[in-house]
Design a protein around this motif. Structure first.
Motif, PDB file in Angstrom:
ATOM      1  N   SER A   1      24.091  50.321 -23.653  1.00  0.00           N
ATOM      2  CA  SER A   1      24.464  50.425 -22.258  1.00  0.00           C
ATOM      3  C   SER A   1      23.285  50.159 -21.333  1.00  0.00           C
ATOM      4  O   SER A   1      23.458  49.828 -20.165  1.00  0.00           O
ATOM      5  N   GLU A   2      22.042  50.332 -21.857  1.00  0.00           N
ATOM      6  CA  GLU A   2      20.865  50.123 -21.040  1.00  0.00           C
ATOM      7  C   GLU A   2      20.249  48.742 -21.253  1.00  0.00           C
ATOM      8  O   GLU A   2      19.259  48.396 -20.626  1.00  0.00           O
ATOM      9  N   GLN A   3      20.784  47.947 -22.180  1.00  0.00           N
ATOM     10  CA  GLN A   3      20.233  46.636 -22.469  1.00  0.00           C
ATOM     11  C   GLN A   3      20.428  45.697 -21.276  1.00  0.00           C
ATOM     12  O   GLN A   3      21.523  45.596 -20.730  1.00  0.00           O
ATOM     13  N   PRO A   4      19.372  44.999 -20.868  1.00  0.00           N
ATOM     14  CA  PRO A   4      19.531  44.006 -19.805  1.00  0.00           C
ATOM     15  C   PRO A   4      20.219  42.772 -20.360  1.00  0.00           C
ATOM     16  O   PRO A   4      19.743  42.190 -21.325  1.00  0.00           O
ATOM     17  N   VAL A   5      21.312  42.368 -19.800  1.00  0.00           N
ATOM     18  CA  VAL A   5      22.046  41.216 -20.288  1.00  0.00           C
ATOM     19  C   VAL A   5      22.345  40.274 -19.149  1.00  0.00           C
ATOM     20  O   VAL A   5      22.401  40.664 -17.990  1.00  0.00           O
ATOM     21  N   VAL A   6      22.544  38.986 -19.503  1.00  0.00           N
ATOM     22  CA  VAL A   6      22.887  37.999 -18.493  1.00  0.00           C
ATOM     23  C   VAL A   6      24.295  38.247 -17.988  1.00  0.00           C
ATOM     24  O   VAL A   6      24.585  38.132 -16.808  1.00  0.00           O
ATOM     25  N   SER A   7      25.195  38.564 -18.887  1.00  0.00           N
ATOM     26  CA  SER A   7      26.573  38.860 -18.525  1.00  0.00           C
ATOM     27  C   SER A   7      26.821  40.349 -18.716  1.00  0.00           C
ATOM     28  O   SER A   7      26.373  40.951 -19.695  1.00  0.00           O
ATOM     29  N   ALA A   8      27.548  40.943 -17.791  1.00  0.00           N
ATOM     30  CA  ALA A   8      27.849  42.371 -17.898  1.00  0.00           C
ATOM     31  C   ALA A   8      28.987  42.630 -18.870  1.00  0.00           C
ATOM     32  O   ALA A   8      29.308  43.772 -19.158  1.00  0.00           O
ATOM     33  N   ASP A   9      29.581  41.552 -19.386  1.00  0.00           N
ATOM     34  CA  ASP A   9      30.717  41.692 -20.288  1.00  0.00           C
ATOM     35  C   ASP A   9      30.304  42.341 -21.597  1.00  0.00           C
ATOM     36  O   ASP A   9      29.166  42.214 -22.050  1.00  0.00           O
ATOM     37  N   ILE A  10      31.225  42.999 -22.230  1.00  0.00           N
ATOM     38  CA  ILE A  10      30.969  43.659 -23.518  1.00  0.00           C
ATOM     39  C   ILE A  10      30.601  42.655 -24.602  1.00  0.00           C
ATOM     40  O   ILE A  10      29.987  43.014 -25.607  1.00  0.00           O
ATOM     41  N   LEU A  11      30.935  41.374 -24.385  1.00  0.00           N
ATOM     42  CA  LEU A  11      30.649  40.350 -25.387  1.00  0.00           C
ATOM     43  C   LEU A  11      29.153  40.172 -25.625  1.00  0.00           C
ATOM     44  O   LEU A  11      28.752  39.627 -26.643  1.00  0.00           O
ATOM     45  N   TRP A  12      28.318  40.609 -24.683  1.00  0.00           N
ATOM     46  CA  TRP A  12      26.868  40.456 -24.825  1.00  0.00           C
ATOM     47  C   TRP A  12      26.210  41.687 -25.440  1.00  0.00           C
ATOM     48  O   TRP A  12      25.001  41.699 -25.631  1.00  0.00           O
ATOM     49  N   GLU A  13      26.980  42.715 -25.730  1.00  0.00           N
ATOM     50  CA  GLU A  13      26.388  43.925 -26.284  1.00  0.00           C
ATOM     51  C   GLU A  13      25.836  43.675 -27.695  1.00  0.00           C
ATOM     52  O   GLU A  13      26.449  42.961 -28.482  1.00  0.00           O
ATOM     53  N   PRO A  14      24.690  44.290 -28.043  1.00  0.00           N
ATOM     54  CA  PRO A  14      24.089  44.084 -29.368  1.00  0.00           C
ATOM     55  C   PRO A  14      25.001  44.545 -30.499  1.00  0.00           C
ATOM     56  O   PRO A  14      25.674  45.574 -30.395  1.00  0.00           O
ATOM     57  N   VAL A  15      24.990  43.761 -31.582  1.00  0.00           N
ATOM     58  CA  VAL A  15      25.769  44.112 -32.787  1.00  0.00           C
ATOM     59  C   VAL A  15      24.855  44.023 -34.015  1.00  0.00           C
ATOM     60  O   VAL A  15      25.312  43.693 -35.109  1.00  0.00           O
TER      61      VAL A  15
ATOM     62  N   GLY B   1      18.907  26.695 -22.510  1.00  0.00           N
ATOM     63  CA  GLY B   1      18.368  27.058 -23.820  1.00  0.00           C
ATOM     64  C   GLY B   1      17.768  28.455 -23.820  1.00  0.00           C
ATOM     65  O   GLY B   1      17.921  29.217 -24.783  1.00  0.00           O
ATOM     66  N   ASP B   2      17.062  28.828 -22.738  1.00  0.00           N
ATOM     67  CA  ASP B   2      16.517  30.189 -22.622  1.00  0.00           C
ATOM     68  C   ASP B   2      17.633  31.225 -22.695  1.00  0.00           C
ATOM     69  O   ASP B   2      17.490  32.275 -23.335  1.00  0.00           O
ATOM     70  N   LYS B   3      18.738  30.935 -22.035  1.00  0.00           N
ATOM     71  CA  LYS B   3      19.860  31.871 -21.984  1.00  0.00           C
ATOM     72  C   LYS B   3      20.443  32.111 -23.371  1.00  0.00           C
ATOM     73  O   LYS B   3      20.677  33.253 -23.782  1.00  0.00           O
ATOM     74  N   TRP B   4      20.671  31.016 -24.135  1.00  0.00           N
ATOM     75  CA  TRP B   4      21.275  31.178 -25.461  1.00  0.00           C
ATOM     76  C   TRP B   4      20.275  31.772 -26.453  1.00  0.00           C
ATOM     77  O   TRP B   4      20.675  32.515 -27.354  1.00  0.00           O
ATOM     78  N   SER B   5      19.000  31.474 -26.287  1.00  0.00           N
ATOM     79  CA  SER B   5      17.988  32.096 -27.147  1.00  0.00           C
ATOM     80  C   SER B   5      17.922  33.595 -26.889  1.00  0.00           C
ATOM     81  O   SER B   5      17.796  34.403 -27.822  1.00  0.00           O
ATOM     82  N   TYR B   6      18.033  33.978 -25.641  1.00  0.00           N
ATOM     83  CA  TYR B   6      18.053  35.397 -25.270  1.00  0.00           C
ATOM     84  C   TYR B   6      19.279  36.082 -25.862  1.00  0.00           C
ATOM     85  O   TYR B   6      19.194  37.194 -26.399  1.00  0.00           O
ATOM     86  N   LEU B   7      20.427  35.413 -25.811  1.00  0.00           N
ATOM     87  CA  LEU B   7      21.649  35.972 -26.399  1.00  0.00           C
ATOM     88  C   LEU B   7      21.469  36.205 -27.887  1.00  0.00           C
ATOM     89  O   LEU B   7      21.866  37.255 -28.413  1.00  0.00           O
ATOM     90  N   GLN B   8      20.885  35.239 -28.577  1.00  0.00           N
ATOM     91  CA  GLN B   8      20.700  35.378 -30.023  1.00  0.00           C
ATOM     92  C   GLN B   8      19.796  36.566 -30.351  1.00  0.00           C
ATOM     93  O   GLN B   8      20.027  37.290 -31.312  1.00  0.00           O
ATOM     94  N   ARG B   9      18.775  36.775 -29.530  1.00  0.00           N
ATOM     95  CA  ARG B   9      17.851  37.876 -29.804  1.00  0.00           C
ATOM     96  C   ARG B   9      18.477  39.241 -29.522  1.00  0.00           C
ATOM     97  O   ARG B   9      18.431  40.138 -30.360  1.00  0.00           O
ATOM     98  N   VAL B  10      19.051  39.394 -28.327  1.00  0.00           N
ATOM     99  CA  VAL B  10      19.499  40.731 -27.942  1.00  0.00           C
ATOM    100  C   VAL B  10      20.791  41.140 -28.625  1.00  0.00           C
ATOM    101  O   VAL B  10      21.003  42.318 -28.895  1.00  0.00           O
ATOM    102  N   LYS B  11      21.654  40.178 -28.929  1.00  0.00           N
ATOM    103  CA  LYS B  11      22.939  40.532 -29.525  1.00  0.00           C
ATOM    104  C   LYS B  11      22.881  40.576 -31.045  1.00  0.00           C
ATOM    105  O   LYS B  11      23.450  41.477 -31.675  1.00  0.00           O
ATOM    106  N   PHE B  12      22.169  39.617 -31.646  1.00  0.00           N
ATOM    107  CA  PHE B  12      22.184  39.497 -33.106  1.00  0.00           C
ATOM    108  C   PHE B  12      20.840  39.825 -33.753  1.00  0.00           C
ATOM    109  O   PHE B  12      20.741  39.863 -34.986  1.00  0.00           O
ATOM    110  N   GLY B  13      19.798  40.026 -32.953  1.00  0.00           N
ATOM    111  CA  GLY B  13      18.514  40.375 -33.520  1.00  0.00           C
ATOM    112  C   GLY B  13      17.911  39.277 -34.370  1.00  0.00           C
ATOM    113  O   GLY B  13      17.226  39.549 -35.354  1.00  0.00           O
ATOM    114  N   ALA B  14      18.137  38.033 -34.014  1.00  0.00           N
ATOM    115  CA  ALA B  14      17.617  36.890 -34.771  1.00  0.00           C
ATOM    116  C   ALA B  14      17.084  35.860 -33.786  1.00  0.00           C
ATOM    117  O   ALA B  14      17.448  35.848 -32.613  1.00  0.00           O
TER     118      ALA B  14
END
Length: 675
Positions: free
Chosen positions: A189-203, A618-631
């Motif tokens: 809930s405290e993770q900074p994300v580009v989208s506020a949607d639940i789809l960006w939450e870390p898994v 590219g920065d946006k999708w790289s950020y998504l990969q890191r914060v959501k999937f840890g890779a």
């Protein structure tokens, strides 16, 4: 004891959350004052074993090059470009068809600056790419921010040092300015994300519960360059400028003395002299142009155009339009000098005369060979290629001197040697288009798209087949209409190859020429239905489409410069079973982490208590990969349900089709269970 268990449990979850984040590169930055008006911004990195950081100026068709980027600049001017320092390794990469330069263990880049005002401020970032044998990191940024006062008499750099090792609020280290950034361990809930949607939450924890996949990649050695040169030398042997000289030269050595052993020794010396001459030529090429300049030849558009024109000129010469010859006074001078001397010098000058006289036939072959091997960027690469070429060229002189009876069985010179020259002309014309294609892609001209390239190759190899069958004549061809067995089979191979490429005009993959032809995305007309194309290149839009159509999602984290991504697409996705599952049962979303398209507006995010700026898609999708999937490495495949939760373990580089099918089917089964 309970506190100890609790502490260990917390440590376990922290490690699990970071399990897939790779941190192989750690950068530190420093501002060094050189004089009252100049300074250097230095980036030093330590690189984990097995990883390498790419150098600068690798070209648009290669992986991510190191670049220096400025966001704000006051009282400062840049001097030159970002410069790599240290032990740069050069190695040919078969997937990129180019030689890549990179650092191992340690990396260093320097940008020189000039102060133009009493006070200065410069802010920006270094962007770089890193890979190992299994995967690659997305383009990674190392921020810097320096300001201070200067004097024309004494430059005082009171710039604040960019400390790359800072501490977070809970006492753990955060790595800003390093090659890879950690994912924060704060609650979702405290993770900074580009989208506020639940789809960006870390898994990350959910994904770790399934496990992970690994794979390896093969490599290539310097033997490839030597073999290429050796084959070039064998071809040169059978040209009209070299083959007729062999029996005359060997007979001369055997008859000039009554001592047979001395004649054989002279022939050996003659062959060794040929090797020395061509190896010196290879070293001279690098000494004149420099290793780094030669490396630029593989990716620089202007040089590729020059190579294309050079090969066209060579082809025209082989077709009989004109003769490429060195000034006759050169060979006459060397020949007269050889007659006036004796001993080893005389033999060496005779070998040098051969090199000059045979230039019209060997020159185009040597030129093409040097174009290929010089792009390795190494001082010894052209010499290795020339060593292979010279050994092949010198071998028959030595062997026939040792076994003179073999001379009687030598095929007599004749029209067949001219056939070899013309055949080489067709091949050089075909390779000229390859170099033109590199320039066309670099500038985005779109004049040589895939179908245009294939059409030209089809015509070239079809004409070669007709020539070998005697249906086409050139000015220096004889009137003998007979076609030998060998020539017939060469014609059969050439015409068959031309026919093989015809389906490519309508989109067939043509794996045999994929290394030479432009990429499939340049094809304007494509009827091939077994291809896999992403339905979306935007994560949020793709997830919304999948939710509305009640389908699971295959997220493909990829890159334009990702070698293993292309291998997976060619070796795995083209399989009919794989393509059917992806196209029919999944919504494929391909996210390019090196996409340089600017965002409509820069986005500020926070990772590990450090503010970052996402400037490109590219920065946006790289950020998504890191914060959501840890890779943070590609290729990286994940299967998601309509709420963004994983359906199976992640999948990395592994060219096993059965494994990939099992990966997809397991995700489908888990999706159906959820429903």
């Amino acid at each position: 004891m309970r506190k100890l268990y609790s502490l260990l449990l917390m440590l376990f979850f922290v490690i699990a959350a970071h399990a897939q984040i790779q941190e192989p590169v750690k950068f530190k930055t420093e501002l060094k004052t050189l004089s009252e008006t100049e300074a250097e911004i230095v980036f030093n990195a330590t690189v984990d074993k097995g990883w390498h950081v790419y150098s600068t100026d690798l070209g648009s068709d290669g992986p991510v090059s190191a670049t220096f980027n400025v966001d704000k600049k006051e009282g400062v001017e840049l001097i030159g470009k970002l410069t790599p320092r240290g032990n740069v390794v050069s190695k040919y990469d078969p997937m990129f068809e180019m030689t890549l330069r990179f650092f191992e263990d340690k990396a260093s880049f320097v940008q020189k600056i000039k102060f133009t005002a009493p006070t200065y401020k410069i802010e920006g970032y270094l962007e770089y790419g890193a890979c190992n044998d299994e995967n690659c990191l997305p383009p990674t940024q190392v921020p810097f921010d320096y300001s201070g006062k200067t004097s024309l008499k004494a430059a005082v750099a009171d710039a604040k040092t960019n400390d790359v090792e800072s501490q977070d609020t809970d006492g753990t280290e955060a790595t800003t300015g390093q090659g890879v950034t950690e994912v924060a361990t704060t609650p979702a809930s405290e993770q900074p994300v580009v989208s506020a949607d639940i789809l960006w939450e870390p898994v990350i924890e959910d994904l770790q519960s399934f496990g992970e996949e690994h794979a390896q990649q093969k490599d290539k050695s310097w033997l490839y360059i030597f073999i290429t040169g050796f084959l070039g030398g064998l071809i040169a042997l059978f040209t009209p400028c070299v083959w007729p000289i062999i029996p005359m030269t060997v007979s001369f050595f055997l008859k000039r003395t009554k001592d047979k052993k001395k004649g054989i020794r002279d022939a050996w010396t003659y062959g060794a002299s040929i090797v020395v001459i061509y190896v010196i030529l290879g070293l001279a090429i690098t000494a004149i142009f420099g290793a780094s300049a030669l490396n630029a030849l593989s990716t620089n558009a202007v040089f590729n155009i020059l190579f294309c024109l050079m090969l066209i000129v060579f082809a025209a010469s082989f077709f009989g339009a004109f003769e490429l010859t060195l000034p006759s006074k050169w060979s006459n001078a060397v020949d007269s000098k050889a007659e006036a001397t004796s001993g080893l010098l005389s033999i060496f000058l005779m070998a040098f005369t051969l090199s000059l006289v045979s230039f019209s036939c060997t020159g185009p072959i040597i030129g093409f060979l040097l174009v290929q091997v010089s792009t390795s960027g190494s001082v010894v690469a052209p010499a290795i290629g020339m060593l292979g070429f010279a050994i092949a060229l010198a071998l028959p002189f030595t062997l026939f001197a040792m076994f003179p009876s073999w001379l009687k069985s030598m095929p007599k010179s004749g029209g067949w040697m001219n056939v070899i020259k013309v055949t080489l002309g067709f091949l050089e014309l075909a390779f000229a288009l390859k170099f033109l294609s590199v320039a066309d892609l670099a500038y985005g001209w779109r004049i040589l798209d895939r179908e245009t390239f294939l059409a030209l190759w089809i015509v070239i190899f079809a004409l070669l087949g007709f020539y070998l069958l005697g249906k086409i004549k050139f000015p220096h061809d004889d009137d003998d209409n007979k076609v030998g067995v060998g020539r017939f089979f060469m014609a059969l191979a050439s015409l068959s190859f031309a026919l093989y490429m015809v389906p490519g005009l309508w989109g067939a993959p043509l794996k045999a020429v994929s290394a030479f032809s432009p990429p499939m995305n340049t094809q304007d007309f494509n009827l091939y239905t077994n291809e896999v194309h992403p339905k979306f290149k935007d994560y949020d839009l793709g997830m919304e489409y999948a939710r509305q159509h009640h389908k699971p999602v295959l997220v493909d984290f990829t890159g334009f410069g990702c070698v293993n991504c292309r291998k997976m697409e060619l070796a795995v996705w083209t399989d009919s079973k794989v393509s059917n599952i992806i196209n029919d049962d999944y919504v494929l979303i391909s996210l390019y982490v090196d996409d340089k398209t600017p965002l409509s507006a820069p986005v500020k995010v926070v990772e590990n208590g450090k503010e970052r700026t996402l400037r490109t898609i590219g920065d946006k999708w790289s950020y998504l990969q890191r914060v959501k999937f840890g890779a943070n490495a590609q290729p990286f495949y994940v299967l998601l349900d309509n709420e963004g939760k994983p359906l199976n373990k992640s999948y990395a580089f592994n060219e096993s089709v059965p494994d990939y099918i099992a990966f997809l089917k397991t995700g489908l089964e888990n999706y159906k269970k959820e429903k």
